[in-house]
Design a protein around this motif. Structure first.
Motif, PDB file in Angstrom:
ATOM      1  N   ASN A  90       0.853  -1.170   0.000  1.00  0.00           N
ATOM      2  CA  ASN A  90       0.000   0.000   0.000  1.00  0.00           C
ATOM      3  C   ASN A  90       0.897   1.230   0.000  1.00  0.00           C
ATOM      4  N   SER A  91       0.429   2.317  -0.562  1.00  0.00           N
ATOM      5  CA  SER A  91       1.243   3.530  -0.625  1.00  0.00           C
ATOM      6  C   SER A  91       0.721   4.560   0.371  1.00  0.00           C
ATOM      7  N   PHE A  92       1.533   5.569   0.610  1.00  0.00           N
ATOM      8  CA  PHE A  92       1.132   6.662   1.478  1.00  0.00           C
ATOM      9  C   PHE A  92      -0.108   7.355   0.906  1.00  0.00           C
ATOM     10  N   GLU A  93      -0.121   7.538  -0.422  1.00  0.00           N
ATOM     11  CA  GLU A  93      -1.268   8.167  -1.064  1.00  0.00           C
ATOM     12  C   GLU A  93      -2.534   7.352  -0.826  1.00  0.00           C
ATOM     13  N   GLN A  94      -2.431   6.020  -0.923  1.00  0.00           N
ATOM     14  CA  GLN A  94      -3.594   5.169  -0.704  1.00  0.00           C
ATOM     15  C   GLN A  94      -4.062   5.263   0.739  1.00  0.00           C
ATOM     16  N   MET A  95      -3.116   5.378   1.680  1.00  0.00           N
ATOM     17  CA  MET A  95      -3.500   5.531   3.073  1.00  0.00           C
ATOM     18  C   MET A  95      -4.276   6.833   3.253  1.00  0.00           C
ATOM     19  N   CYS A  96      -3.832   7.907   2.614  1.00  0.00           N
ATOM     20  CA  CYS A  96      -4.541   9.190   2.731  1.00  0.00           C
ATOM     21  C   CYS A  96      -5.927   9.097   2.114  1.00  0.00           C
ATOM     22  N   ILE A  97      -6.040   8.396   0.987  1.00  0.00           N
ATOM     23  CA  ILE A  97      -7.347   8.183   0.359  1.00  0.00           C
ATOM     24  C   ILE A  97      -8.247   7.388   1.297  1.00  0.00           C
ATOM     25  N   ASN A  98      -7.709   6.325   1.887  1.00  0.00           N
ATOM     26  CA  ASN A  98      -8.495   5.507   2.816  1.00  0.00           C
ATOM     27  C   ASN A  98      -8.946   6.323   4.028  1.00  0.00           C
ATOM     28  N   PHE A  99      -8.035   7.148   4.550  1.00  0.00           N
ATOM     29  CA  PHE A  99      -8.393   7.998   5.693  1.00  0.00           C
ATOM     30  C   PHE A  99      -9.525   8.944   5.312  1.00  0.00           C
ATOM     31  N   ALA A 100      -9.405   9.588   4.158  1.00  0.00           N
ATOM     32  CA  ALA A 100     -10.450  10.510   3.705  1.00  0.00           C
ATOM     33  C   ALA A 100     -11.785   9.775   3.554  1.00  0.00           C
ATOM     34  N   ASN A 101     -11.731   8.568   3.018  1.00  0.00           N
ATOM     35  CA  ASN A 101     -12.960   7.785   2.856  1.00  0.00           C
ATOM     36  C   ASN A 101     -13.575   7.423   4.205  1.00  0.00           C
ATOM     37  N   GLU A 102     -12.747   7.073   5.165  1.00  0.00           N
ATOM     38  CA  GLU A 102     -13.259   6.765   6.501  1.00  0.00           C
ATOM     39  C   GLU A 102     -13.896   7.997   7.129  1.00  0.00           C
ATOM     40  N   ARG A 103     -13.272   9.160   6.938  1.00  0.00           N
ATOM     41  CA  ARG A 103     -13.845  10.416   7.445  1.00  0.00           C
ATOM     42  C   ARG A 103     -15.202  10.678   6.786  1.00  0.00           C
ATOM     43  N   LEU A 104     -15.262  10.493   5.463  1.00  0.00           N
ATOM     44  CA  LEU A 104     -16.530  10.689   4.745  1.00  0.00           C
ATOM     45  C   LEU A 104     -17.596   9.724   5.241  1.00  0.00           C
ATOM     46  N   GLN A 105     -17.196   8.473   5.495  1.00  0.00           N
ATOM     47  CA  GLN A 105     -18.155   7.485   5.999  1.00  0.00           C
ATOM     48  C   GLN A 105     -18.675   7.897   7.362  1.00  0.00           C
ATOM     49  N   GLN A 106     -17.787   8.396   8.226  1.00  0.00           N
ATOM     50  CA  GLN A 106     -18.234   8.844   9.542  1.00  0.00           C
ATOM     51  C   GLN A 106     -19.179  10.038   9.416  1.00  0.00           C
ATOM     52  N   HIS A 107     -18.843  10.963   8.538  1.00  0.00           N
ATOM     53  CA  HIS A 107     -19.696  12.126   8.302  1.00  0.00           C
ATOM     54  C   HIS A 107     -21.077  11.674   7.821  1.00  0.00           C
ATOM     55  N   PHE A 108     -21.088  10.761   6.873  1.00  0.00           N
ATOM     56  CA  PHE A 108     -22.348  10.218   6.348  1.00  0.00           C
ATOM     57  C   PHE A 108     -23.151   9.569   7.469  1.00  0.00           C
ATOM     58  N   ASN A 109     -22.511   8.709   8.252  1.00  0.00           N
ATOM     59  CA  ASN A 109     -23.206   8.032   9.358  1.00  0.00           C
ATOM     60  C   ASN A 109     -23.801   9.033  10.340  1.00  0.00           C
ATOM     61  N   LYS A 110     -23.008  10.038  10.671  1.00  0.00           N
ATOM     62  CA  LYS A 110     -23.466  11.014  11.663  1.00  0.00           C
ATOM     63  C   LYS A 110     -24.689  11.769  11.155  1.00  0.00           C
ATOM     64  N   TYR A 111     -24.611  12.259   9.951  1.00  0.00           N
ATOM     65  CA  TYR A 111     -25.692  13.116   9.468  1.00  0.00           C
ATOM     66  C   TYR A 111     -26.880  12.354   8.932  1.00  0.00           C
ATOM     67  N   ILE A 112     -26.672  11.188   8.419  1.00  0.00           N
ATOM     68  CA  ILE A 112     -27.801  10.432   7.882  1.00  0.00           C
ATOM     69  C   ILE A 112     -28.472   9.604   8.968  1.00  0.00           C
ATOM     70  N   PHE A 113     -27.694   8.916   9.772  1.00  0.00           N
ATOM     71  CA  PHE A 113     -28.291   8.019  10.754  1.00  0.00           C
ATOM     72  C   PHE A 113     -28.514   8.690  12.102  1.00  0.00           C
ATOM     73  N   LYS A 114     -27.456   9.202  12.701  1.00  0.00           N
ATOM     74  CA  LYS A 114     -27.566   9.725  14.062  1.00  0.00           C
ATOM     75  C   LYS A 114     -28.480  10.941  14.150  1.00  0.00           C
ATOM     76  N   GLU A 115     -28.252  11.928  13.295  1.00  0.00           N
ATOM     77  CA  GLU A 115     -29.044  13.158  13.399  1.00  0.00           C
ATOM     78  C   GLU A 115     -30.483  12.970  12.925  1.00  0.00           C
ATOM     79  N   GLU A 116     -30.689  12.140  11.913  1.00  0.00           N
ATOM     80  CA  GLU A 116     -32.061  11.869  11.467  1.00  0.00           C
ATOM     81  C   GLU A 116     -32.830  11.111  12.544  1.00  0.00           C
ATOM     82  N   GLU A 117     -32.148  10.189  13.200  1.00  0.00           N
ATOM     83  CA  GLU A 117     -32.784   9.450  14.295  1.00  0.00           C
ATOM     84  C   GLU A 117     -33.166  10.401  15.421  1.00  0.00           C
TER      85      GLU A 117
END
Length: 149
Positions: free
Chosen positions: A81-108
């Protein structure tokens, strides 16, 4: 320090007359500096990944352990894996958390406040995965990279 400055601020070329050093323009020097920083981070990242892989490698009768990181296209199993891929994965995890928070937690929460009947959606909280990247104590991947520099 002088050798670093010379490497970043000048370009060297071997000609029939000998080695010629030409000053770089500011933008070229910035590109050289950024390229060097990227190479250092990439090598450091590879070193940390190898250390992590060695630490979770099964010993004798142990079961295989792994750290899975979800990205937009699903789980990836890569030999390298490359450093760039790690940064992409981190960004994706952040986006997933953002999605979960605003779609699931706040809507609930909004549905409860408005006394609307709903079925709670269960989802995996990825905070522990994000902590692997960005926690200060114990140090995450980014803190380890900064520490090694």
């Amino acid at each position: 320090v002088e050798a670093f400055e010379k490497a970043v601020c000048t370009r060297s070329a071997l000609t029939p007359e000998g080695l010629i050093h030409t000053p770089r323009r500011a933008a070229e020097a910035s590109d050289a500096r950024d390229g060097l920083a990227k190479a250092i981070y990439n090598n450091l990242f590879d070193w940390i990944v190898n250390r992590l892989n060695d630490s979770i490698k099964p010993r004798d009768d142990q079961i295989f352990r792994f750290i899975g990181v979800l990205d937009i296209y699903g789980f990836e199993v890569l030999q390298t894996n490359s450093f760039e891929q790690m940064c992409i994965n981190f960004a994706n995890e952040r986006l997933q958390q953002h999605f979960n928070k605003y779609i699931f937690k706040e809507e609930e929460q909004a549905a409860r406040q408005e006394h609307i009947n709903f079925s709670a959606v269960t989802f995996e909280d990825n905070q522990k995965t994000l902590d692997l990247f960005e926690s200060e104590q114990p140090p995450g991947m980014f803190a380890l990279l900064d520490e090694r520099l």
